[in-house]
Design an enzyme around this catalytic site. Structure first.
Site, PDB file in Angstrom:
ATOM      1  N   ASP A 184      61.560  64.095  -2.357  1.00 48.02           N
ATOM      2  CA  ASP A 184      60.283  63.199  -3.178  1.00 48.02           C
ATOM      3  C   ASP A 184      60.274  61.820  -2.249  1.00 48.02           C
ATOM      4  OD1 ASP A 184      58.306  63.911  -5.929  1.00 48.02           O
ATOM      5  OD2 ASP A 184      59.226  61.358  -5.656  1.00 48.02           O
ATOM      6  N   TYR A 318      53.918  53.750  -4.669  1.00 50.76           N
ATOM      7  CA  TYR A 318      53.084  54.332  -5.057  1.00 50.76           C
ATOM      8  C   TYR A 318      51.618  53.680  -4.235  1.00 50.76           C
ATOM      9  CZ  TYR A 318      54.381  59.045  -7.062  1.00 50.76           C
ATOM     10  OH  TYR A 318      55.141  60.049  -6.904  1.00 50.76           O
ATOM     11  N   HIS A 375      60.894  70.880  -7.047  1.00 48.98           N
ATOM     12  CA  HIS A 375      61.036  70.028  -6.448  1.00 48.98           C
ATOM     13  C   HIS A 375      62.194  69.087  -6.597  1.00 48.98           C
ATOM     14  CE1 HIS A 375      58.945  66.280  -4.826  1.00 48.98           C
ATOM     15  NE2 HIS A 375      59.068  65.923  -6.004  1.00 48.98           N
TER      16      HIS A 375
END
Length: 410
Positions: A184, A318, A375
């Site tokens: 990630d 982000y 993930h």
């Protein structure tokens, strides 16, 4: 939180105030739920029945103190680290040393919606002494604004700042040369900072989320021409379709994080139900049919709810790394890593790109392919991810002996 000061490093234990636990229970008691369409299941998001069940258990059955005590068995610390132009940040990290004298120093970096506990199951495997595989000294920091790390207090905390913070932490611990593992955001940050910190400090790295820009004629002429002249096989076509479905149907959260993190932050900070639904959906959707227990889910979410900076701080990465949604998560046209690079492919990962593109990551020396895992590979299939690390850094592996004097064997 309680701690005892020893020199520059402070041993750390979680100690959530009783008042914070009581406030959580009051908020859960007063929760107002939305309605739900008949037969909606997961297509509209987290199902109402699941969230109601988890809220009820969080309020009346989940024993945070028991889990808190278990987490506190980990060797956790905090340390003040000065980051240029951002001042001093107090960073939380797990530091599990191996009994093997020449174990390989490993920096393990998590992402969102993960946290430092992703490394928990792998710790005994990675630090174990064995004549059959290398051993590691593992350092797993909480990213700034995650878990029990202090968050940045002003805008602009980007890849260069993460590189400075990570390296200062490792050097302060006595690891001037080390290897890196990340999924990630850990993987994305790795693509950004390994080329700058390697080979002087980062001697090799591995990621379980291999993502890269497509080959171009100027940068990757042979791979580009191969892509043009060779029809995609069924596996590659299915991988692209799988990736496109995620982009179309599963990436809405990232657009909010990248463009208006403060707006979603109010819901994440004030509503434990909102926080639960926001992350629980990803835990289920992004794992490869992992059999989550309710306690596992609530333990995971509680780390966010009780986090030092509050759960809103975790999504700002982000915005910073995508420059407010105008760039592709800070990837751009990054220089390939010049140090030995390893990648692992898991079927439940969010993005499936052609495995031939692994060469675009840099000096690729190890590629692992698996039929199980998603993930959160370190949490779902820790023995598999640890196995890849053993193969990459073990005798005969592409990164064996990459850290001088640190083969990882007795």
């Amino acid at each position: 939180m309680t701690s005892t000061k020893i020199a520059e490093e402070t041993p750390f234990e979680i100690a959530v105030p009783d008042a914070d636990i009581e406030l959580l229970k009051k908020k859960l008691e007063l929760a107002r739920f939305p309605d739900e369409l008949e037969g909606a299941d997961w297509s509209y998001g987290a199902p109402l029945a699941d969230i109601k069940r988890l809220v009820s258990h969080w309020k009346d059955g989940f024993d945070w103190r028991k889990h808190e005590a278990k987490i506190n068995e980990l060797p956790m610390f905090t340390r003040d680290i000065d980051v240029d132009a951002f001042g001093t940040l107090n960073i939380h990290y797990v530091h599990q040393q191996s009994d093997v004298k020449n174990a390989i120093p490993l920096l393990f970096v998590h992402g969102w919606p993960g946290h430092f506990l992703e490394v928990e199951k792998m710790l005994p495997m990675l630090t174990a002494a064995s004549p059959d595989h290398p051993s590691f000294h593992v350092v797993a920091p909480s990213l700034p604004g995650y878990g029990f790390s202090e968050g940045a207090h002003k805008p602009g905390f980007k890849a260069p700042q993460y590189a400075e913070l990570f390296n200062k932490l490792m050097v302060a611990l006595g690891y001037n040369e080390y290897v890196y593992q990340g999924g990630d955001w850990g993987g994305i940050l790795g693509k950004a900072i390994v080329p700058t910190l390697g080979p002087k400090h980062i001697k090799a790295w591995h990621t379980n989320m291999p993502i890269m820009n497509p080959p171009t004629l100027l940068r990757n002429p042979l791979l580009f021409l191969q892509m043009l002249l060779t029809p995609f096989n069924k596996t590659i076509r299915e991988g692209f379709e799988y990736t496109q479905r995620f982009v179309n149907l599963g990436s809405g959260y990232s657009k909010m994080h990248m463009t208006k993190p403060q707006t979603i932050g109010y819901s994440l900070a004030d509503s434990p139900v909102g926080l639960l639904a926001w992350i629980y959906e990803k835990l289920v959707a992004w794992t490869d049919e992992y059999p989550w227990t309710d306690d596992e889910v609530l333990r995971w979410i509680s780390i966010y709810y009780f986090s030092r900076a509050g759960p809103a701080a975790s999504v700002r990465i982000y915005y910073e790394m995508s420059e407010g949604g105008t760039a592709t998560l800070g990837l751009g046209h990054l220089s390939p890593a010049t140090v030995p690079t390893g990648v692992s492919y898991f079927p439940g990962e969010l993005i499936r790109l052609p495995k031939s593109w692994a060469a675009l990551m840099g000096k690729t020396v190890y590629v692992g392919e698996h039929d199980k895992g998603g993930h959160f590979a370190a949490f779902e299939v820790p023995e598999v991810l640890a196995g890849d690390m053993f193969k990459m850094y073990g005798k005969g592996g592409g990164a064996f002996g990459v850290v001088p004097g640190k083969s990882g064997y007795d």
